[in-house]
Scaffold this motif. Structure first.
Motif, short mmCIF file in Angstrom:
data_model
loop_
_atom_site.label_atom_id
_atom_site.label_comp_id
_atom_site.label_asym_id
_atom_site.label_seq_id
_atom_site.Cartn_x
_atom_site.Cartn_y
_atom_site.Cartn_z
N VAL A 121 0.87 -1.17 0.00
CA VAL A 121 0.00 0.00 0.00
C VAL A 121 0.91 1.22 0.00
CG1 VAL A 121 -1.90 -1.13 1.20
CG2 VAL A 121 -0.15 0.03 2.53
N TYR A 122 0.38 2.34 -0.49
CA TYR A 122 1.27 3.49 -0.61
C TYR A 122 1.55 4.14 0.73
CZ TYR A 122 -2.27 7.15 -0.02
OH TYR A 122 -3.20 8.00 0.50
N THR A 123 0.63 4.04 1.71
CA THR A 123 0.88 4.60 3.02
C THR A 123 0.04 3.86 4.06
OG1 THR A 123 0.95 6.63 4.35
CG2 THR A 123 -0.92 6.37 2.87
N VAL A 124 0.51 3.84 5.28
CA VAL A 124 -0.24 3.32 6.41
C VAL A 124 -0.50 4.51 7.34
CG1 VAL A 124 -0.24 1.79 8.42
CG2 VAL A 124 0.77 1.02 6.26
N PRO A 125 -1.78 4.86 7.59
CA PRO A 125 -2.06 5.99 8.49
C PRO A 125 -1.37 5.78 9.84
CG PRO A 125 -4.05 5.31 7.36
CD PRO A 125 -3.00 4.29 7.01
N TYR B 269 4.42 -0.06 7.38
CA TYR B 269 4.66 1.11 6.53
C TYR B 269 4.21 0.80 5.10
CZ TYR B 269 7.57 3.17 10.19
OH TYR B 269 8.02 3.71 11.37
N GLY B 270 3.83 1.85 4.39
CA GLY B 270 3.59 1.75 2.96
C GLY B 270 4.85 2.08 2.20
N TYR B 271 4.82 1.86 0.88
CA TYR B 271 6.05 2.08 0.12
C TYR B 271 6.38 3.56 -0.08
CZ TYR B 271 2.66 2.25 -3.78
OH TYR B 271 1.60 2.54 -4.60
N LYS B 272 5.49 4.46 0.34
CA LYS B 272 5.79 5.88 0.30
C LYS B 272 6.14 6.44 1.67
CE LYS B 272 5.60 7.17 -3.96
NZ LYS B 272 6.80 7.75 -4.61
N ASP B 273 5.94 5.63 2.71
CA ASP B 273 6.25 6.09 4.07
C ASP B 273 7.74 6.03 4.31
OD1 ASP B 273 3.59 6.52 4.77
OD2 ASP B 273 3.31 4.41 5.32
N ILE B 274 8.19 6.79 5.30
CA ILE B 274 9.60 6.79 5.66
C ILE B 274 9.70 6.88 7.17
CG2 ILE B 274 9.90 9.29 5.57
CD1 ILE B 274 12.66 8.80 4.30
#
Length: 788
Positions: free
Chosen positions: A590-594, A618-623
Motif C-alpha cells: 500500500v502506498y501509506t499506512v495511516p 509502513y507503505g512504500y511511500k512512508d519513511i
C-alpha cells in the motif's frame, strides 16, 4: 505398548503445537479493533489549478522539448517530397492522441494506487488482489487497513479464474516480478538518457547562430548544465517545480504561437495530416518509412513520466494540464515545424531554431535550454519515486531516502541515486556526442516501459477494475497496434546506440533480482528457524539469564514467533534486559499506512516475562521518522496496550467490551493450556494470557483510558511504572547482522549471486541502523552466518 507410546507422543506433540499457537497467535483481533477513518485527500478547484500549473514543471518538460529533435531523427538524410513530411506529421498527431492522451491520461492514470503511479504501483495493486508477492510476509490482518483496498470475486467469474491461475504456480509469480523489475530498470535508463538528449539538443542551437563552433564546446556546456541540474535536486520537487513551472508554461505558449505563425507563413497544406489516410500512404512508401518510426516515436517520449510522476501531483491536475496546455501546444508546434520543413527541406537539422525569426532566436534559445533542463526534472523525479517503491518492496538495496515536502507525501529525494544518475548522464553525453545515437537508445528505453505498462494493465483491468474481457482486448489491441511497430523499429537500431538502455537495464535487473532473492532467502531462514515459544517458557521469567534494568528492542523480520537470532543472543551473553520488545518493521503493498494504524502490539507469554511484540507497518511511500519519534510512538502504543488489556480483563461482563471477544478468546486459551498434559516441570499456570489489541494514537482514545477502580489502577500503575523505569534505565536497539552464504553443494550461479554479488551489495548499502536512525551508543549488533 508401542501403539500407546506412539499415541502419547502424538498427543504431546499436538499439545505443544496448541500451546505454541495460543502463546503466539496472529494479530487478527488486534487489527480489527479500532480503525482510522482515512479518506483520500480532495483539492479545492483553485488548489487543483495551482497543482496543474506546478505539474508543468515536473511532469511535462520531457514531452514539451521533444520538438527540438524529433524531425531531425525522422529525416536524418534527405526528404523526397512534401507528402512524406505530411505522412510523418500524421503519424506524430495520432501517436500523441492514442498514447499520451487516450491510453495514459484517460486510462492508465486511473490505475493509480491511491494516487501513486509507476510500474511498482501497478504491482502493489496486483499483490493486494492476488497472492503473487514472492516474499510471504503479509497476513490477513494487513487487509484491515483503511488504505488496503481490494475486491472479492464470485468463484465462477473470469476475475476469480485469473486470480487462481496467477497464484497457481511460483513461476508465474516470478515472471510478473521480472516483468516489473525490467520495466523499472528501463525507466531508470530513461532517467539517465532524458537529461542527456534534452540538454544536448537544446544547447546544440548555438551552432545555428555560430556554425563554426566545435561540437566539443556544446558537449562541455551540456555537462555543466547537467551538473547544475542534479545539484539542485536536494531542494525538493516542491521548490524545483515552482521554479520550473513558469519556464515550462512560457515554453509551451512560445512553441504554440510559433507553430501557428509557421502554419500561416509557410505551408497550410500540412493540415491535411489530420486525415489518417496519410498514415497509410506514408507506410506505402517502403522501408524508409518503417526505419523512420524510431524518430517519430520520440514525439511521445516523456509519456511514461505522466504515470510514474503521479505521486507528486493528483490525477486531475495532470489531466487538466495536459488537455488544456500541453496537447494543443504540441500539435501546433509539430504542425508548424512540418510547414517550415515542407518549404525548406534542407533545414531539417535543428528545424526548430531555423524556423524562428532572427529577432527571437536568442531569447528562444535561452527558454529552450531552460525547458530542456526542466525536461530532465521529469525523469529524475520519476527515478527517485520508483527506486523508493522498489526499496520498500524488498527489490533494491537500502539507500537514503529524504522527504522534501511536509505537505506532499510522495515528494522524495535520494542523494545516492542522484549522484549515480549524474555520473551516467555525463558518461552518455560525453561518450556519444551525437544526439542521433542517444535518440536511438532513448527510444528503446521508452518503448520497453510502455510495453511493460500495457502487459501489466491486462490483469489490472481484469482483477482490479473487473472490466469486461472485450474492453481488455480492445485496450490491448489498440496499445499494441501503436507500440509493436515502434518496437520493431527501435530493435533494428540496437547496434546504433539502442544497446545502451539494454546494458543499463540488465545491470539494474541483476542488482534488483539478486537483492530480492537474497532478501527472500533470509526471510525463509528466519521463518524456518524461529525459536519455539515452549522453549522460551521453559527458561522461566528470567529467561535463564540475569534480567538487568532497561528495554531491549529486538528488530526482526518476523511478525510472529521469536527470531533465531534471539536464541543466539541469550546463549552467548550472561544478561538480558528486564523488558523485551520484538519489533517487526514491515512494508506492505500500500502506498501509506495511516499513523493511527501503524502499530500492532501484543504480549508474548505471561506478564512476568515482560515480553511484547510490536509490528510497525509502513507503505512504500512512508519513511521512518527520527529515532526519538519512532521510539516515542512505540512506547506510547505499548503503554496504551497495557491499559486497554487491563480494561478488557476488568470488564469481563460488560456489554460494551463483549464485542472485543478478548476475554472469551483468553478463556479458551486458558482451558487449552490447563488441559495440556506434559511430563516436564514447566509451570503453565499464569493469570495473563496472550491478549492482542490494536492501538491508536492517544489523541483518538478520548476518555477511554480513565480507570474505574483502585484495584485496576494499582495493577496498571505498577506495570506502567515498571515500563517507565525500564525506559529511564536505557533503551538498547538489538539488530541482527545475519550473513547468508550458499551451501557447498549449491550451483555455480547461486554461489556467485549469494557469496559475491549479494554480499557486495550488503557491504556497500546503508546499514539497518542508519535506515532506522538508531544512535550508535544505543546499538547492539548480533552477528550470525547461515547457509541457504
Amino acid at each position: 505398548m508401542e501403539t500407546t507410546s506412539t499415541a502419547n507422543e502424538q498427543t504431546s506433540r499436538g499439545a505443544m503445537w496448541e500451546l505454541e499457537r495460543n502463546l503466539d497467535q496472529p494479530m487478527d483481533a488486534e487489527a480489527g479493533r479500532l480503525r482510522n477513518m482515512y479518506r483520500e485527500k480532495t483539492y479545492p478547484t483553485l488548489v487543483l489549478l495551482q497543482l496543474a500549473f506546478q505539474s508543468l514543471g515536473v511532469v511535462f518538460g520531457d514531452l514539451g522539448t521533444s520538438p527540438l529533435y524529433v524531425f531531425y531523427n525522422i529525416f536524418p538524410r534527405e526528404i523526397e517530397d512534401t507528402e512524406q513530411v505530411i505522412g510523418a506529421l500524421s503519424l506524430i498527431i495520432y501517436s500523441l492522441t492514442l498514447i499520451p492522451l487516450v491510453k495514459y491520461v484517460f486510462i492508465v492514470l486511473r490505475a493509480n494506487d491511491n494516487g501513486q503511479g509507476g510500474t511498482f504501483a501497478l504491482y502493489s495493486l496486483l499483490c493486494r488482489h492476488a497472492k503473487i508477492n514472492t516474499i510471504p510476509n503479509q497476513h490477513r490482518t494487513d487487509e484491515e487497513l483503511t488504505t488496503y483496498s481490494r475486491h472479492t470475486y464470485d468463484e465462477k467469474s473470469l476475475a476469480a479464474k485469473i486470480k487462481r491461475w496467477l497464484e497457481g504456480h511460483q513461476i508465474r509469480k516470478n515472471v510478473i516480478l521480472i516483468l516489473v523489475l525490467f520495466g523499472t530498470c528501463m525507466a531508470v535508463g530513461d532517467g539517465i538518457l532524458t537529461p542527456a538528449i534534452s540538454v544536448l539538443s537544446a544547447t546544440g542551437g548555438i551552432q545555428v547562430e555560430e556554425p563554426r563552433m566545435r561540437n566539443d564546446v556544446v558537449v562541455i556546456v551540456s555537462v555543466v548544465i547537467l551538473i547544475g541540474l542534479f545539484s539542485m535536486q536536494h531542494f525538493g520537487t516542491d521548490k524545483v517545480s515552482w521554479l520550473f513551472a513558469p519556464i515550462v508554461f512560457i515554453w509551451f505558449i512560445l512553441i504554440g504561437i510559433l507553430g501557428a505563425v509557421n502554419i500561416s507563413k509557410y505551408d497550410q497544406s500540412v493540415l491535411k495530416a489530420f486525415n489518417p489516410i496519410y498514415v497509410y500512404r506514408y507506410f506505402k512508401r517502403g522501408k524508409t518509412s518503417w526505419a523512420s518510426l524510431g524518430g517519430i516515436m520520440l514525439s511521445i517520449t516523456g509519456t511514461e513520466a505522466l504515470f510514474a510522476d503521479l505521486s507528486y501531483f493528483p490525477v486531475q491536475a495532470i489531466q487538466i494540464a495536459f488537455t488544456v496546455v500541453v496537447f494543443p501546444c504540441l500539435l501546433l508546434q509539430y504542425t508548424g515545424q512540418a510547414a517550415y520543413i515542407a518549404q525548406n527541406k534542407d533545414h531539417v537539422s535543428y528545424a526548430f531554431y531555423h524556423s524562428l525569426p532572427d529577432s527571437v532566436l536568442w531569447p528562444s534559445f535561452i527558454v529552450a535550454t531552460a525547458a530542456a533542463v526542466v525536461a530532465s526534472q521529469a525523469t529524475i523525479s520519476m527515478t527517485h519515486s520508483i527506486i523508493k517503491q522498489a526499496l520498500a518492496l524488498g527489490c533494491f538495496p537500502r539507500v537514503r531516502i529524504i522527504h522534501t515536502s511536509k505537505k506532499y507525501l510522495g515528494q522524495i529525494y535520494s542523494p545516492d541515486i542522484n549522484w549515480i544518475l549524474l555520473i551516467f548522464c555525463i558518461a552518455v553525453t560525453a561518450g556519444f556526442k551525437n544526439q542521433s545515437q542517444i535518440a536511438n537508445a532513448y527510444g528503446t528505453a521508452v518503448i520497453m516501459v510502455m510495453l511493460v505498462t500495457t502487459f501489466l494493465m491486462i490483469p489490472i483491468m481484469l482483477l482490479v477494475w473487473r472490466s469486461h474481457w472485450t474492453l481488455v482486448i480492445l485496450f490491448t489491441a489498440l496499445s499494441l497496434l501503436v507500440e509493436i511497430p515502434y518496437f520493431t523499429a527501435v530493435v533494428r537500431k540496437i547496434d546504433q546506440g539502442g544497446w545502451v538502455p539494454l546494458v543499463f537495464a540488465v545491470a539494474f535487473l541483476i542488482i534488483m533480482y539478486v537483492w530480492h532473492y537474497g532478501t527472500l532467502k533470509r526471510y525463509e531462514f528466519e521463518m524456518h528457524s524461529k525459536v519455539s515459544m515452549a522453549w522460551i517458557l521453559g527458561l522461566g521469567p528470567s529467561l535463564g539469564l540475569v534480567r538487568v534494568p532497561g528495554v531491549g528492542l529486538v528488530y526482526t523480520e518476523l511478525a510472529s514467533g521469536v527470531p533465531h537470532i534471539f536464541s543466539h543472543f541469550i546463549t552467548n551473553l550472561p544478561a538480558i534486559h528486564s523488558t523485551l520488545v520484538f519489533v517487526c518493521v514491515k512494508y506492505l503493498p500500500v502506498y501509506t499506512v495511516p499513523t493511527d494504524e501503524r502499530f500492532l502490539v501484543k504480549r508474548i507469554g505471561p506478564k512476568n516475562f515482560h515480553m511484547f511484540r510490536c509490528v510497525a507497518r509502513y507503505g512504500y511511500k512512508d519513511i521512518h521518522k527520527k529515532d526519538d519519534d519512532f521510539e516515542q510512538m512505540l512506547f506510547n502504543s505499548l503503554m496504551l496496550f497495557v491499559r486497554l488489556e487491563s480494561m478488557m480483563e476488568e470488564y469481563t461482563d460488560s456489554d460494551e467490551y463483549s464485542t472485543l471477544e478478548l476475554n472469551q478468546q483468553a478463556g479458551n486459551t486458558n482451558q487449552r493450556i490447563n488441559g495440556i498434559s506434559t511430563g516436564s516441570n514447566m509451570d503453565l499456570s499464569y493469570t495473563s494470557h496472550d491478549s492482542i489489541i490494536q492501538v491508536q494514537s492517544p489523541n483518538h482514545m478520548g476518555n477511554s483510558q480513565v480507570v474505574s477502580s483502585g484495584q485496576m489502577y494499582q495493577t496498571v500503575g505498577d506495570e506502567i511504572g515498571f515500563l517507565n523505569a525500564c525506559r529511564d534505565a536505557g533503551v538498547v536497539h538489538i539488530l541482527g547482522n545475519t550473513i547468508i552464504r550458499a551451501r557447498r553443494d549449491s550451483g555455480f550461479i547461486k554461489k556467485i549471486a549469494i557469496n559475491y554479488m549479494y554480499a557486495f551489495l550488503r557491504k556497500i548499502c546503508r546499514e539497518n541502523s542508519a535506515i532506522f536512525n538508531v544512535p550508535h551508543e544505543s546499538l547492539l549488533n548480533v552477528g550470525q552466518v547461515f547457509y541457504v
